[in-house]
Design a protein around this motif. Sequence first.
Motif, PDB file in Angstrom:
ATOM      1  N   PHE A  54      39.207  78.703 112.624  1.00 47.03           N
ATOM      2  CA  PHE A  54      38.752  79.899 111.932  1.00 47.03           C
ATOM      3  C   PHE A  54      39.619  80.183 110.709  1.00 47.03           C
ATOM      4  CE2 PHE A  54      36.728  80.985 116.048  1.00 47.03           C
ATOM      5  CZ  PHE A  54      35.456  81.255 115.570  1.00 47.03           C
ATOM      6  N   MET A  55      40.918  79.902 110.797  1.00 48.74           N
ATOM      7  CA  MET A  55      41.784  80.172 109.658  1.00 48.74           C
ATOM      8  C   MET A  55      41.335  79.375 108.435  1.00 48.74           C
ATOM      9  SD  MET A  55      45.925  79.927 109.276  1.00 48.74           S
ATOM     10  CE  MET A  55      46.724  80.352 107.721  1.00 48.74           C
ATOM     11  N   ALA A  56      40.996  78.108 108.636  1.00 47.03           N
ATOM     12  CA  ALA A  56      40.516  77.287 107.515  1.00 47.03           C
ATOM     13  C   ALA A  56      39.219  77.857 106.953  1.00 47.03           C
ATOM     14  CB  ALA A  56      40.319  75.851 107.970  1.00 47.03           C
ATOM     15  N   LYS A  57      38.321  78.240 107.823  1.00 45.57           N
ATOM     16  CA  LYS A  57      37.051  78.829 107.380  1.00 45.57           C
ATOM     17  C   LYS A  57      37.305  80.088 106.555  1.00 45.57           C
ATOM     18  CE  LYS A  57      32.689  80.657 109.297  1.00 45.57           C
ATOM     19  NZ  LYS A  57      32.807  82.122 109.169  1.00 45.57           N
ATOM     20  N   GLU A  58      38.226  80.916 107.029  1.00 46.49           N
ATOM     21  CA  GLU A  58      38.495  82.180 106.338  1.00 46.49           C
ATOM     22  C   GLU A  58      39.225  81.967 105.011  1.00 46.49           C
ATOM     23  OE1 GLU A  58      38.320  84.360 110.652  1.00 46.49           O
ATOM     24  OE2 GLU A  58      40.273  84.130 109.680  1.00 46.49           O
ATOM     25  N   ILE A  59      40.047  80.931 104.924  1.00 46.07           N
ATOM     26  CA  ILE A  59      40.648  80.582 103.637  1.00 46.07           C
ATOM     27  C   ILE A  59      39.557  80.216 102.639  1.00 46.07           C
ATOM     28  CG2 ILE A  59      42.027  78.826 102.434  1.00 46.07           C
ATOM     29  CD1 ILE A  59      43.882  78.787 104.893  1.00 46.07           C
ATOM     30  N   TYR A  60      38.590  79.437 103.110  1.00 50.69           N
ATOM     31  CA  TYR A  60      37.515  78.988 102.223  1.00 50.69           C
ATOM     32  C   TYR A  60      36.484  80.072 101.927  1.00 50.69           C
ATOM     33  CZ  TYR A  60      38.698  74.193 101.265  1.00 50.69           C
ATOM     34  OH  TYR A  60      39.301  73.078 100.750  1.00 50.69           O
ATOM     35  N   GLU A  61      36.470  81.127 102.697  1.00 51.60           N
ATOM     36  CA  GLU A  61      35.562  82.235 102.410  1.00 51.60           C
ATOM     37  C   GLU A  61      36.061  83.126 101.279  1.00 51.60           C
ATOM     38  OE1 GLU A  61      33.473  83.052 106.773  1.00 51.60           O
ATOM     39  OE2 GLU A  61      35.278  84.167 106.209  1.00 51.60           O
ATOM     40  N   GLN A  62      37.295  82.923 100.824  1.00 52.96           N
ATOM     41  CA  GLN A  62      37.908  83.882  99.898  1.00 52.96           C
ATOM     42  C   GLN A  62      37.220  84.004  98.536  1.00 52.96           C
ATOM     43  OE1 GLN A  62      42.519  84.420 100.976  1.00 52.96           O
ATOM     44  NE2 GLN A  62      41.892  82.285 100.955  1.00 52.96           N
ATOM     45  N   PRO A  63      36.687  82.935  97.943  1.00 62.47           N
ATOM     46  CA  PRO A  63      35.934  83.181  96.702  1.00 62.47           C
ATOM     47  C   PRO A  63      34.800  84.178  96.909  1.00 62.47           C
ATOM     48  CG  PRO A  63      36.369  80.845  96.959  1.00 62.47           C
ATOM     49  CD  PRO A  63      36.777  81.505  98.248  1.00 62.47           C
ATOM     50  N   GLU A  64      34.136  84.074  98.058  1.00 61.47           N
ATOM     51  CA  GLU A  64      33.019  84.966  98.349  1.00 61.47           C
ATOM     52  C   GLU A  64      33.498  86.366  98.710  1.00 61.47           C
ATOM     53  OE1 GLU A  64      29.001  84.968 101.116  1.00 61.47           O
ATOM     54  OE2 GLU A  64      30.804  83.980 101.850  1.00 61.47           O
ATOM     55  N   THR A  65      34.527  86.466  99.570  1.00 66.23           N
ATOM     56  CA  THR A  65      34.948  87.790 100.021  1.00 66.23           C
ATOM     57  C   THR A  65      35.643  88.573  98.907  1.00 66.23           C
ATOM     58  OG1 THR A  65      36.977  86.813 100.940  1.00 66.23           O
ATOM     59  CG2 THR A  65      35.131  87.109 102.443  1.00 66.23           C
ATOM     60  N   VAL A  66      36.400  87.896  98.054  1.00 64.94           N
ATOM     61  CA  VAL A  66      36.995  88.585  96.905  1.00 64.94           C
ATOM     62  C   VAL A  66      35.902  89.063  95.961  1.00 64.94           C
ATOM     63  CG1 VAL A  66      38.406  88.252  94.826  1.00 64.94           C
ATOM     64  CG2 VAL A  66      39.241  87.454  97.046  1.00 64.94           C
ATOM     65  N   SER A  67      34.909  88.212  95.739  1.00 64.38           N
ATOM     66  CA  SER A  67      33.773  88.598  94.889  1.00 64.38           C
ATOM     67  C   SER A  67      33.064  89.817  95.455  1.00 64.38           C
ATOM     68  CB  SER A  67      32.806  87.417  94.776  1.00 64.38           C
ATOM     69  OG  SER A  67      31.603  87.794  94.165  1.00 64.38           O
ATOM     70  N   HIS A  68      32.812  89.794  96.747  1.00 63.47           N
ATOM     71  CA  HIS A  68      32.117  90.893  97.431  1.00 63.47           C
ATOM     72  C   HIS A  68      32.922  92.184  97.333  1.00 63.47           C
ATOM     73  CE1 HIS A  68      29.413  92.697 100.301  1.00 63.47           C
ATOM     74  NE2 HIS A  68      30.351  92.861 101.215  1.00 63.47           N
ATOM     75  N   THR A  69      34.215  92.079  97.537  1.00 61.52           N
ATOM     76  CA  THR A  69      35.079  93.256  97.477  1.00 61.52           C
ATOM     77  C   THR A  69      35.148  93.821  96.056  1.00 61.52           C
ATOM     78  OG1 THR A  69      36.415  92.491  99.348  1.00 61.52           O
ATOM     79  CG2 THR A  69      37.426  94.095  97.867  1.00 61.52           C
ATOM     80  N   LEU A  70      35.337  92.952  95.072  1.00 61.18           N
ATOM     81  CA  LEU A  70      35.441  93.423  93.693  1.00 61.18           C
ATOM     82  C   LEU A  70      34.160  94.103  93.233  1.00 61.18           C
ATOM     83  CD1 LEU A  70      37.346  90.461  91.985  1.00 61.18           C
ATOM     84  CD2 LEU A  70      38.227  92.755  92.457  1.00 61.18           C
ATOM     85  N   ALA A  71      33.026  93.643  93.746  1.00 59.49           N
ATOM     86  CA  ALA A  71      31.749  94.255  93.351  1.00 59.49           C
ATOM     87  C   ALA A  71      31.685  95.725  93.725  1.00 59.49           C
ATOM     88  CB  ALA A  71      30.589  93.497  93.996  1.00 59.49           C
ATOM     89  N   HIS A  72      32.469  96.111  94.728  1.00 59.37           N
ATOM     90  CA  HIS A  72      32.490  97.509  95.164  1.00 59.37           C
ATOM     91  C   HIS A  72      33.365  98.369  94.260  1.00 59.37           C
ATOM     92  CE1 HIS A  72      32.069 100.673  98.240  1.00 59.37           C
ATOM     93  NE2 HIS A  72      33.334 100.953  98.003  1.00 59.37           N
ATOM     94  N   TYR A  73      34.332  97.761  93.590  1.00 57.75           N
ATOM     95  CA  TYR A  73      35.326  98.529  92.834  1.00 57.75           C
ATOM     96  C   TYR A  73      35.224  98.350  91.320  1.00 57.75           C
ATOM     97  CZ  TYR A  73      37.284  99.285  97.411  1.00 57.75           C
ATOM     98  OH  TYR A  73      37.434  99.651  98.726  1.00 57.75           O
ATOM     99  N   LEU A  74      34.427  97.394  90.869  1.00 57.23           N
ATOM    100  CA  LEU A  74      34.308  97.126  89.443  1.00 57.23           C
ATOM    101  C   LEU A  74      32.850  97.219  89.012  1.00 57.23           C
ATOM    102  CD1 LEU A  74      36.542  93.922  89.098  1.00 57.23           C
ATOM    103  CD2 LEU A  74      37.278  96.306  88.891  1.00 57.23           C
ATOM    104  N   ASP A  75      32.643  97.601  87.779  1.00 56.92           N
ATOM    105  CA  ASP A  75      31.351  97.422  87.114  1.00 56.92           C
ATOM    106  C   ASP A  75      31.429  96.050  86.462  1.00 56.92           C
ATOM    107  OD1 ASP A  75      29.219  97.269  85.403  1.00 56.92           O
ATOM    108  OD2 ASP A  75      29.502  99.259  84.515  1.00 56.92           O
ATOM    109  N   LEU A  76      30.839  95.046  87.113  1.00 59.44           N
ATOM    110  CA  LEU A  76      31.019  93.677  86.660  1.00 59.44           C
ATOM    111  C   LEU A  76      30.331  93.414  85.331  1.00 59.44           C
ATOM    112  CD1 LEU A  76      30.579  91.881  90.098  1.00 59.44           C
ATOM    113  CD2 LEU A  76      32.697  92.418  88.927  1.00 59.44           C
ATOM    114  N   ALA A  77      29.219  94.088  85.093  1.00 62.22           N
ATOM    115  CA  ALA A  77      28.529  93.906  83.818  1.00 62.22           C
ATOM    116  C   ALA A  77      29.290  94.585  82.685  1.00 62.22           C
ATOM    117  CB  ALA A  77      27.104  94.451  83.902  1.00 62.22           C
ATOM    118  N   GLY A  78      29.775  95.799  82.934  1.00 59.69           N
ATOM    119  CA  GLY A  78      30.520  96.532  81.923  1.00 59.69           C
ATOM    120  C   GLY A  78      31.980  96.161  81.853  1.00 59.69           C
ATOM    121  N   GLU A  79      32.441  95.358  82.834  1.00 60.26           N
ATOM    122  CA  GLU A  79      33.832  94.904  82.913  1.00 60.26           C
ATOM    123  C   GLU A  79      34.804  96.078  82.883  1.00 60.26           C
ATOM    124  OE1 GLU A  79      34.413  91.864  79.972  1.00 60.26           O
ATOM    125  OE2 GLU A  79      33.111  90.449  81.012  1.00 60.26           O
ATOM    126  N   THR A  80      34.540  97.046  83.764  1.00 61.97           N
ATOM    127  CA  THR A  80      35.405  98.214  83.908  1.00 61.97           C
ATOM    128  C   THR A  80      35.574  98.510  85.394  1.00 61.97           C
ATOM    129  OG1 THR A  80      33.508  99.724  83.814  1.00 61.97           O
ATOM    130  CG2 THR A  80      34.643  99.263  81.742  1.00 61.97           C
TER     131      THR A  80
END
Length: 608
Positions: free
Chosen positions: A251-277
Amino acid sequence: MCGIVGIIGVEPVADRLVDALRRLEYRGYDSAGIATLTGAGLDRRRAEGKLNNLAGKLAAEPLEGVIGIGHTRWATHGGATEGNAHPHMAGKVAVVHNGIIENFKELLEDLARDGYSPQSETDTESVALWVTREIERGATPREAVANTLPKLRGTFGLVFMFAGEDKLLIAARQGSPLAVGHGKDEMYLGSDAFALAPFTNQITYLEEGDWAVIVPGQVEIFDFDGNVVERARQVSSASAALADKGNHRHFMAKEIYEQPETVSHTLAHYLDLAGETVKLREELPFDFAKLSRLTITACGTAFYAGLVAKYWFERYARLPVDVDVASEFRYREPPLPDNGLTLVISQSGETADTLAALRYAAKEGQHIAALVNVQESTIARESHVIFPTLCGPEIAVASTKATTAQLSILASLAIAAGQARGVLSPSDAHALVRALIELPRNISEMLRFEGRVEEISRNLSRAKDVLYLGRGQLYPIALEGALKLKEISYIHAEGYAAGELKHGPIALVNEEMPVIVVAPSDELMEKTLSNMYEVAARGGKIILITDAEGKAEAGGGIDDIIEMPRVHPFVAPILAAVPVQLLAYHTAVFMGTDVDQPRNLAKSVTVE
């Protein structure tokens, strides 16, 4: 972290697509949609809100068709509206997408010159339009996708369906997982095997950079460079439970490899990705501009995330910060200032010492904010505002994806504070947000160096003691690297601020001691390299984690180098967390330890 499904069937697929999406609803729930290919061409139904809204539409307006794709969305670019819901269609192309297309504006500008214009606010539609233009210029669907993928910058899981092609789906993976399911007469696609469990347990996982052409009874897979590759077909256990290792050993390996997706998912909640703010969805019960002090308290890896945040808040927001281990904070009974904010960090939201620290701070009249992965937890309930990490369940005891999600949120909050306090100009804030938006892609690039990390780990597994060194905001990553190695390999390791080396730890250095130096190129690298040369002069075995520029500056005489992508120094601690995770993981594998459940440790520490 959206959910994707696809079916090439022999009977109508609409109901089965919706059922599969229900198993993926944990990945996103802002909107949902499905598209099928009927006798009249591509058709779709979409609805904002939860999946039941889509089911209601389908009951009123059924969809025919034996091939289809579906999607449950967590909004990134554009609001949670029906018009922004997937699948997106253009010409003879329908597509669903998980991830972030960083250069979608550039793609749309190019498309506009040929008269192609989007109908939504999403980044995904740029992909549909680009493939459409390729087809209208004479390319086959396969050629159109092959020509389009190299134009995309970012992270993506993509599935395409084409009018006139009732036995063809094309999928691509770059930072977002996809699994191909094999049936007797049908083929399936899903974000994970769990979505496909009712249909098949025969699964082929696409690897990073793969794209695949799926037809009944066959999948042809190409790698990042366009070479035909073989990927193992295996039996999945996902039907038994949500927790499935996929094609990973642990599971640790799987979760390491999930990080591009989970970071993306998390940032989408805190950033306006289109407006870059920065765009916080939480209503804050305090004003960053008026805070007198920020107190951060946590345990273990979460504490190290707080240490990185101290550098960010003090540098980019000029906000004084105290960071304390929760188990010490609760007994130290520190005086807390008026109009102060206490931020507690806990993956589980149930950590006993962190909860006690929260209650002490609340009693002292502090604003209370919590950064948690479990929104129904005790810490979340007792806080004035919560900042959810949104990285999904983390099974392995050693935290990986929760850590990078925590750091991503803390970075976003530091930018918000810097703007509120008048420290960051709009252009400065824009540059920092842009660095965060690029981070999922940077992590995907870092993971391509796993083979090199594994080679280094073989030698590291023979060590009895290891030193980790870092300076500035990389110092906490040195601490985190040492903790990870201790947790799962049981090798004694210590992390130090590089400048402290000569104040004691250098006495330990000899020819048998590996010294891991975390030093991506920044304004402090020259000083860190000076400390590294002190180690080399005493025979220490150096493992340097740096980027191409740092590698050139370091010169020769280094035993091993792990190369990171070059990133803005602001996000370097988040990216550097990934190679120290990989080092610890592969070292533990060579040691033969129980990687996911190391001895004496528990995932959530709910007692003192």
